[in-house]
Design a protein around this motif. Structure first.
Motif, PDB file in Angstrom:
ATOM      1  N   HIS A 208       0.845  -1.193   0.000  1.00  0.00           N
ATOM      2  CA  HIS A 208       0.000   0.000   0.000  1.00  0.00           C
ATOM      3  C   HIS A 208       0.881   1.244   0.000  1.00  0.00           C
ATOM      4  CE1 HIS A 208       0.408  -0.869   4.414  1.00  0.00           C
ATOM      5  NE2 HIS A 208       0.624   0.429   4.458  1.00  0.00           N
TER       6      HIS A 208
ATOM      7  N   HIS B 173       2.089   3.763   1.654  1.00  0.00           N
ATOM      8  CA  HIS B 173       2.660   4.452   2.809  1.00  0.00           C
ATOM      9  C   HIS B 173       4.172   4.382   2.665  1.00  0.00           C
ATOM     10  CE1 HIS B 173      -1.053   4.101   5.658  1.00  0.00           C
ATOM     11  NE2 HIS B 173      -1.069   5.210   4.940  1.00  0.00           N
TER      12      HIS B 173
ATOM     13  N   ASP C 236       6.672   3.625   4.375  1.00  0.00           N
ATOM     14  CA  ASP C 236       7.468   2.469   4.810  1.00  0.00           C
ATOM     15  C   ASP C 236       7.381   1.305   3.811  1.00  0.00           C
ATOM     16  OD1 ASP C 236       4.808   2.464   5.707  1.00  0.00           O
ATOM     17  OD2 ASP C 236       5.210   1.112   7.378  1.00  0.00           O
ATOM     18  N   HIS C 237       6.518   1.426   2.796  1.00  0.00           N
ATOM     19  CA  HIS C 237       6.432   0.376   1.772  1.00  0.00           C
ATOM     20  C   HIS C 237       6.725   0.872   0.358  1.00  0.00           C
ATOM     21  CE1 HIS C 237       4.723  -1.867   5.036  1.00  0.00           C
ATOM     22  NE2 HIS C 237       3.777  -0.970   5.163  1.00  0.00           N
TER      23      HIS C 237
ATOM     24  N   HIS D 100      -7.096   1.086   5.005  1.00  0.00           N
ATOM     25  CA  HIS D 100      -5.785   1.522   5.521  1.00  0.00           C
ATOM     26  C   HIS D 100      -5.190   2.563   4.556  1.00  0.00           C
ATOM     27  CE1 HIS D 100      -2.131   1.100   7.889  1.00  0.00           C
ATOM     28  NE2 HIS D 100      -1.457   1.124   6.758  1.00  0.00           N
TER      29      HIS D 100
HETATM   30 ZN    ZN Z   1       0.608   1.525   6.293  1.00  0.00          ZN
END
Ligand code: ZN
Length: 290
Positions: free
Chosen positions: A98, A100, A102-103, A176
């Motif tokens: 997704h 965000h 951190d990804h 999310h």
């Molecule tokens: Zn996330």
């Protein structure tokens, strides 16, 4: 008296800030902590850090990489792929769990280094192409912004990503983020074909407004849809965007100790989804009550 009470409250507040702060940094300290790369099953490998999960699906025609993490993780991902004897530059397709940071913050860097095609679920496309600025919740947090990254193929629920003999299916599990994606695939291991689920995220983050959210009006309905989808998926190998979802460290130790089936965990998957659904319902009830 009043003075003492104020001092006490100030001390309590400071203690609280400190506690919350350390919890947060503890959670994030392992994001860039190296973790050994290993084969999960068939042509599916773990190439992530301790706290951020990356998966490599290999084929003779090149490889598919799931998640780019922070830019600081890119050298770690590269080293993990090379430690398995594969070439980083053979990554042909880049996917994410997704949008965000951190990804997906390292996606632009990985595209430049490998020339991989970036394939992202429709709802997350504006977010990755704006470098996080159009995120419904974190768009104004400078820490969570990253280089805007051009998407090469827009995905919709049920779309397949194919390379060589590898086939991954993108399932939309929104809430999310608007385009949060759970990846499913089949692996052949020990003469058996088994189902893999890589959960995008079913989590209601702190501060998420489920009721009366003017920026993301359908967020609660989207989470409902996510739990319907997750409960419907056949799952043998339970994986996700963070190792903490599926207890990476325990299962990896078991694998190292000779338990080749350590990552097969259909019950753990069902329990995880049920637990996250309860957390969502608790939060929704709380927000509706308040
Ligand atoms: Zn996330």
């Amino acid at each position: 008296m009043r003075h003492t009470r104020n001092l006490l409250s100030a001390a309590l507040l400071l203690a609280l800030i400190f506690l919350v702060g350390t919890e947060e940094s503890k959670a994030q300290a392992d994001w860039t902590e190296p973790f050994p790369a290993f084969r999960i099953a068939g042509n599916l490998y773990y190439v992530g850090s301790k706290g951020l999960a990356n998966y490599l699906i290999t084929t003779p025609q090149g490889h598919i990489l799931i998640n780019s993490d922070l830019e600081a993780n890119v050298p770690l991902i590269r080293a993990s792929i090379e430690s398995l004897g594969f070439k980083f530059t053979d990554v042909k397709i880049l996917l994410i769990s997704h949008a965000h940071y951190d990804h997906d913050a390292g996606s632009d860097m990985i595209k430049k280094l490998t020339g991989a095609k970036y394939m992202v679920m429709e709802g997350d496309v504006p977010v990755v192409e704006s470098g996080g600025k159009s995120d419904f919740h974190y768009g104004n947090d400078p820490v969570q912004l990253y280089p805007p990254t051009k998407v090469d193929r827009v995905l919709r629920d049920g779309d397949q990503v194919k390379l060589g003999d590898a086939v991954l299916t993108a399932r939309l599990t929104p809430g999310h983020t608007r385009g949060c994606t759970t990846w499913t695939m089949k692996v052949k291991e020990g003469g058996k074909t088994r189902d893999v689920v890589i959960v995008g995220s079913p989590n209601v983050n702190p501060g998420y407004k489920l009721v009366g959210n003017s920026v993301y009006p359908g967020i609660a309905e989207d989470f409902e849809r996510t739990f319907q989808v997750l409960k419907s998926l056949p799952c043998d190998y339970f994986l996700g965007a963070h190792g903490s979802y599926f207890d990476l460290e325990t299962k990896y130790s078991q694998l190292k100790a000779g338990v080749s089936t350590a990552f097969i965990d259909p019950v753990g998957y069902q329990n995880y989804v049920a637990d996250r659904e309860r957390a969502f319902r608790r939060e929704l009830a709380k927000q509706k009550g308040g």
